[in-house]
Scaffold this motif. Structure first.
Motif, PDB file in Angstrom:
ATOM      1  N   GLY A  45       0.845  -1.207  -0.069  1.00 43.38           N
ATOM      2  CA  GLY A  45      -0.064  -0.041   0.119  1.00 43.38           C
ATOM      3  C   GLY A  45       0.806   1.239   0.184  1.00 43.38           C
ATOM      4  N   ILE A  46       1.841   1.281  -0.570  1.00 45.83           N
ATOM      5  CA  ILE A  46       2.687   2.655  -0.758  1.00 45.83           C
ATOM      6  C   ILE A  46       2.544   3.098  -2.197  1.00 45.83           C
ATOM      7  CG2 ILE A  46       5.063   3.691  -1.047  1.00 45.83           C
ATOM      8  CD1 ILE A  46       6.184   1.564   1.180  1.00 45.83           C
ATOM      9  N   GLU A  47       1.996   4.200  -2.403  1.00 44.47           N
ATOM     10  CA  GLU A  47       1.493   4.654  -3.535  1.00 44.47           C
ATOM     11  C   GLU A  47       2.348   5.626  -4.230  1.00 44.47           C
ATOM     12  OE1 GLU A  47      -2.079   7.009  -2.770  1.00 44.47           O
ATOM     13  OE2 GLU A  47      -0.932   8.671  -1.634  1.00 44.47           O
ATOM     14  N   GLY A  48       3.465   6.212  -3.815  1.00 45.89           N
ATOM     15  CA  GLY A  48       4.289   6.944  -4.273  1.00 45.89           C
ATOM     16  C   GLY A  48       5.523   7.092  -3.256  1.00 45.89           C
ATOM     17  N   ALA A  49       6.671   7.897  -3.658  1.00 49.55           N
ATOM     18  CA  ALA A  49       7.865   8.155  -2.929  1.00 49.55           C
ATOM     19  C   ALA A  49       8.985   9.165  -3.227  1.00 49.55           C
ATOM     20  CB  ALA A  49       8.620   6.692  -3.033  1.00 49.55           C
ATOM     21  N   LEU A  50       9.360   9.757  -2.411  1.00 50.72           N
ATOM     22  CA  LEU A  50      10.422  10.692  -2.640  1.00 50.72           C
ATOM     23  C   LEU A  50      12.049   9.951  -2.450  1.00 50.72           C
ATOM     24  CD1 LEU A  50       9.312  13.970  -0.918  1.00 50.72           C
ATOM     25  CD2 LEU A  50       9.538  13.668  -3.469  1.00 50.72           C
ATOM     26  N   HIS A  51      12.706  10.168  -3.264  1.00 48.77           N
ATOM     27  CA  HIS A  51      13.945   9.634  -3.245  1.00 48.77           C
ATOM     28  C   HIS A  51      14.894  10.519  -2.270  1.00 48.77           C
ATOM     29  CE1 HIS A  51      18.228   8.663  -4.102  1.00 48.77           C
ATOM     30  NE2 HIS A  51      17.737   7.250  -4.148  1.00 48.77           N
ATOM     31  N   MET A  52      15.216   9.948  -1.351  1.00 50.76           N
ATOM     32  CA  MET A  52      16.292  10.752  -0.495  1.00 50.76           C
ATOM     33  C   MET A  52      17.758  10.574  -0.703  1.00 50.76           C
ATOM     34  SD  MET A  52      17.037  12.675   1.953  1.00 50.76           S
ATOM     35  CE  MET A  52      15.326  13.063   2.718  1.00 50.76           C
ATOM     36  N   GLU A  53      18.311  11.388  -0.915  1.00 46.68           N
ATOM     37  CA  GLU A  53      19.849  11.230  -1.338  1.00 46.68           C
ATOM     38  C   GLU A  53      20.356  10.415  -0.353  1.00 46.68           C
ATOM     39  OE1 GLU A  53      22.618  12.705   0.484  1.00 46.68           O
ATOM     40  OE2 GLU A  53      21.465  13.340   2.314  1.00 46.68           O
ATOM     41  N   VAL A  54      21.543   9.710  -0.826  1.00 55.15           N
ATOM     42  CA  VAL A  54      22.393   8.631  -0.027  1.00 55.15           C
ATOM     43  C   VAL A  54      23.693   9.112   0.142  1.00 55.15           C
ATOM     44  CG1 VAL A  54      22.323   6.134  -0.119  1.00 55.15           C
ATOM     45  CG2 VAL A  54      21.024   7.142  -1.469  1.00 55.15           C
ATOM     46  N   ASP A  55      23.854  10.430   0.796  1.00 54.18           N
ATOM     47  CA  ASP A  55      25.078  10.859   0.914  1.00 54.18           C
ATOM     48  C   ASP A  55      26.272  10.381   0.133  1.00 54.18           C
ATOM     49  OD1 ASP A  55      26.701  12.629   2.402  1.00 54.18           O
ATOM     50  OD2 ASP A  55      27.094  11.025   4.030  1.00 54.18           O
ATOM     51  N   GLY A  81       9.808  12.506  -7.235  1.00 52.34           N
ATOM     52  CA  GLY A  81      10.928  13.589  -6.843  1.00 52.34           C
ATOM     53  C   GLY A  81      11.983  12.925  -6.260  1.00 52.34           C
ATOM     54  N   ALA A  82      12.791  13.685  -6.113  1.00 50.23           N
ATOM     55  CA  ALA A  82      14.109  13.541  -5.173  1.00 50.23           C
ATOM     56  C   ALA A  82      14.308  14.755  -4.027  1.00 50.23           C
ATOM     57  CB  ALA A  82      15.190  13.862  -6.062  1.00 50.23           C
ATOM     58  N   ILE A  83      14.741  14.585  -3.094  1.00 52.77           N
ATOM     59  CA  ILE A  83      15.300  15.128  -2.006  1.00 52.77           C
ATOM     60  C   ILE A  83      16.866  15.390  -2.084  1.00 52.77           C
ATOM     61  CG2 ILE A  83      15.686  15.812   0.321  1.00 52.77           C
ATOM     62  CD1 ILE A  83      12.990  14.605   0.918  1.00 52.77           C
ATOM     63  N   SER A  84      17.378  16.252  -2.856  1.00 55.61           N
ATOM     64  CA  SER A  84      18.989  16.362  -3.183  1.00 55.61           C
ATOM     65  C   SER A  84      19.783  16.484  -2.201  1.00 55.61           C
ATOM     66  CB  SER A  84      19.067  17.334  -4.193  1.00 55.61           C
ATOM     67  OG  SER A  84      20.433  17.499  -4.591  1.00 55.61           O
ATOM     68  N   SER A  85      21.139  15.756  -2.086  1.00 55.46           N
ATOM     69  CA  SER A  85      21.968  16.279  -1.333  1.00 55.46           C
ATOM     70  C   SER A  85      22.485  17.655  -1.637  1.00 55.46           C
ATOM     71  CB  SER A  85      23.261  15.098  -1.531  1.00 55.46           C
ATOM     72  OG  SER A  85      24.426  15.419  -0.989  1.00 55.46           O
ATOM     73  N   ALA A  86      23.330  18.258  -0.562  1.00 50.10           N
ATOM     74  CA  ALA A  86      23.569  19.732  -0.701  1.00 50.10           C
ATOM     75  C   ALA A  86      24.695  19.593   0.171  1.00 50.10           C
ATOM     76  CB  ALA A  86      22.335  20.509  -0.498  1.00 50.10           C
ATOM     77  N   ARG A  87      25.572  21.215  -0.215  1.00 47.13           N
ATOM     78  CA  ARG A  87      26.535  21.279   0.788  1.00 47.13           C
ATOM     79  C   ARG A  87      26.532  22.887   1.068  1.00 47.13           C
ATOM     80  NH1 ARG A  87      26.503  16.571   0.840  1.00 47.13           N
ATOM     81  NH2 ARG A  87      28.258  15.191   0.837  1.00 47.13           N
ATOM     82  N   PRO A  88      25.646  22.975   1.970  1.00 47.80           N
ATOM     83  CA  PRO A  88      25.447  24.636   2.042  1.00 47.80           C
ATOM     84  C   PRO A  88      26.743  25.236   2.698  1.00 47.80           C
ATOM     85  CG  PRO A  88      23.406  23.515   2.820  1.00 47.80           C
ATOM     86  CD  PRO A  88      24.665  22.428   2.560  1.00 47.80           C
ATOM     87  N   VAL A 104      12.092  17.720 -10.716  1.00 49.31           N
ATOM     88  CA  VAL A 104      12.648  16.554 -10.188  1.00 49.31           C
ATOM     89  C   VAL A 104      13.035  16.890  -8.526  1.00 49.31           C
ATOM     90  CG1 VAL A 104      14.619  14.908  -9.905  1.00 49.31           C
ATOM     91  CG2 VAL A 104      13.735  15.765 -12.222  1.00 49.31           C
ATOM     92  N   VAL A 105      13.760  17.888  -8.071  1.00 54.06           N
ATOM     93  CA  VAL A 105      14.205  18.073  -7.001  1.00 54.06           C
ATOM     94  C   VAL A 105      13.177  19.162  -6.220  1.00 54.06           C
ATOM     95  CG1 VAL A 105      16.010  19.269  -5.612  1.00 54.06           C
ATOM     96  CG2 VAL A 105      16.593  18.002  -7.649  1.00 54.06           C
ATOM     97  N   LYS A 106      12.729  18.318  -5.143  1.00 53.35           N
ATOM     98  CA  LYS A 106      11.613  18.918  -4.204  1.00 53.35           C
ATOM     99  C   LYS A 106      12.119  19.543  -2.823  1.00 53.35           C
ATOM    100  CE  LYS A 106       8.969  17.379  -7.531  1.00 53.35           C
ATOM    101  NZ  LYS A 106       8.247  18.184  -8.410  1.00 53.35           N
ATOM    102  N   GLY A 107      13.446  18.974  -2.556  1.00 56.92           N
ATOM    103  CA  GLY A 107      13.985  19.573  -1.174  1.00 56.92           C
ATOM    104  C   GLY A 107      15.387  19.075  -1.209  1.00 56.92           C
ATOM    105  N   ILE A 108      16.085  19.644  -0.134  1.00 51.05           N
ATOM    106  CA  ILE A 108      17.518  19.333   0.029  1.00 51.05           C
ATOM    107  C   ILE A 108      17.800  18.743   1.310  1.00 51.05           C
ATOM    108  CG2 ILE A 108      18.249  21.117  -1.939  1.00 51.05           C
ATOM    109  CD1 ILE A 108      19.048  22.569   0.664  1.00 51.05           C
ATOM    110  N   ARG A 109      18.858  18.158   1.516  1.00 52.76           N
ATOM    111  CA  ARG A 109      19.552  17.619   2.692  1.00 52.76           C
ATOM    112  C   ARG A 109      20.869  17.697   2.803  1.00 52.76           C
ATOM    113  NH1 ARG A 109      18.675  11.740   5.815  1.00 52.76           N
ATOM    114  NH2 ARG A 109      20.169  11.008   4.041  1.00 52.76           N
ATOM    115  N   ARG A 110      21.382  17.921   4.082  1.00 57.74           N
ATOM    116  CA  ARG A 110      22.853  17.771   4.299  1.00 57.74           C
ATOM    117  C   ARG A 110      22.872  16.736   5.463  1.00 57.74           C
ATOM    118  NH1 ARG A 110      27.989  16.218   4.896  1.00 57.74           N
ATOM    119  NH2 ARG A 110      29.380  17.949   4.628  1.00 57.74           N
ATOM    120  N   VAL A 111      23.491  15.906   5.242  1.00 62.61           N
ATOM    121  CA  VAL A 111      23.847  14.793   6.716  1.00 62.61           C
ATOM    122  C   VAL A 111      24.580  15.616   7.678  1.00 62.61           C
ATOM    123  CG1 VAL A 111      24.383  12.635   7.433  1.00 62.61           C
ATOM    124  CG2 VAL A 111      23.266  12.731   5.311  1.00 62.61           C
ATOM    125  N   LEU A 112      24.182  15.930   8.719  1.00 65.25           N
ATOM    126  CA  LEU A 112      24.965  16.547   9.727  1.00 65.25           C
ATOM    127  C   LEU A 112      25.620  15.811  10.847  1.00 65.25           C
ATOM    128  CD1 LEU A 112      22.647  19.772   9.756  1.00 65.25           C
ATOM    129  CD2 LEU A 112      25.139  19.750   8.944  1.00 65.25           C
TER     130      LEU A 112
END
Length: 278
Positions: A45-55, A81-88, A104-112
């Motif tokens: 029952g998963i209908e969709g997904a965002l791909h989360m960056e994999v560092d 869509g994607a949550i992109s890796s980033a280096r702010p 494609v890119v809907k958000g960003i993440r930096r693993v902290l």
């Protein structure tokens, strides 16, 4: 059955993209394909997904996002869509958002939690994350429980940016740690521009975890943030370190069976669609 939208899916292609950290986690050091994920996701029952960056290696960030675009274009793909890796923290980051394909890119993440704490407290980092609000790019907070007050300080410096706290704030469920984590989550939730992700917390539990051992952590986060600021994620394949994807979904459905349909739908998919503009 209420359909789930997965806001935290990791996929891995080691021939295409370099992931330096995977060599230190043998259980995850293999390819994780969209086909395998979808085979299970559609059954549960998963209908969709965002791909989360994999560092990935920073040199491969654009390549990872292009790969997500390719997967989105496949017939019947669940990827939205994607949550992109980033280096702010990098000089010149101001130009980075303009390089992104926003279809494609809907958000960003930096693993902290893999860098010094000072990274998130630097003026450059905070200014750059603060600019994400104007670009409509939510920022995922990937920090350990001990760092949640640093997360609050980052949020305070970026009032116009939307944030999402990953993995319930990474509580040490296996050790039974609760009070300090719970207090820090409560403080972070006071900021109205922060949301929380109920994602893959089996990875932080003991091998003999049960629904009842996970329940206090999920319920505390939901109680702090409210049903209009929580989203769901699998954290697949990291969740497989201590469970399976379908077991984590079963936990989620057990928790949602005890609430109203409006509340369940908000966490399952509604809030995610609003936060990331899906």
């Amino acid at each position: 059955m209420i359909a789930l939208f997965d806001t935290h899916l990791h996929l891995v292609d080691r021939e295409r993209i370099h992931y330096p950290w995977l060599k230190d986690v043998p259980a995850l050091d293999r390819d994780w394909t969209l086909a395998d994920y979808q085979s299970t996701a559609r059954r549960i029952g998963i209908e969709g997904a965002l791909h989360m960056e994999v560092d990935c290696d920073p040199a491969d960030i654009a390549k990872e996002n292009a790969w997500v675009a390719d997967m989105m274009a496949q017939d019947g793909s669940l990827i939205r869509g994607a949550i992109s890796s980033a280096r702010p923290e990098d000089d010149g980051f101001e130009a980075f958002p303009d390089t992104l394909d926003r279809s494609v890119v809907k958000g960003i993440r930096r693993v902290l939690h893999v860098v010094p704490d000072e990274v998130s407290t630097s003026n450059r980092f905070r200014a750059n994350v603060g600019r994400m609000g104007a670009h409509g790019l939510p920022f995922d907070i990937c920090m350990l429980a001990r760092q949640l007050d640093l997360a609050a300080a980052l949020v305070d410096a970026c009032p116009d940016t939307t944030f999402v706290m990953d993995h319930c704030g990474v509580p040490d469920i296996a050790a039974g740690a609760f009070d300090d984590w719970a207090a820090a989550v409560s403080r972070l939730a006071e900021r109205p521009n922060v949301n929380a992700k109920i994602s893959g917390i089996t990875a932080y539990a003991a091998p003999d975890w049960t629904l009842d051992s996970l329940r206090p952590y999920a319920e505390h986060v939901i109680g702090c943030f409210g049903w209009d600021r929580v989203v769901w994620g699998s954290d697949s394949p990291v969740c497989t370190l201590n469970s399976s994807l379908d077991q984590w979904v079963a936990v989620t459905r057990a928790l949602l069976s005890e609430v109203s349909e409006t509340e369940a739908r908000a966490l399952a998919s509604g809030n995610a669609r609003r936060i990331w503009g899906l």
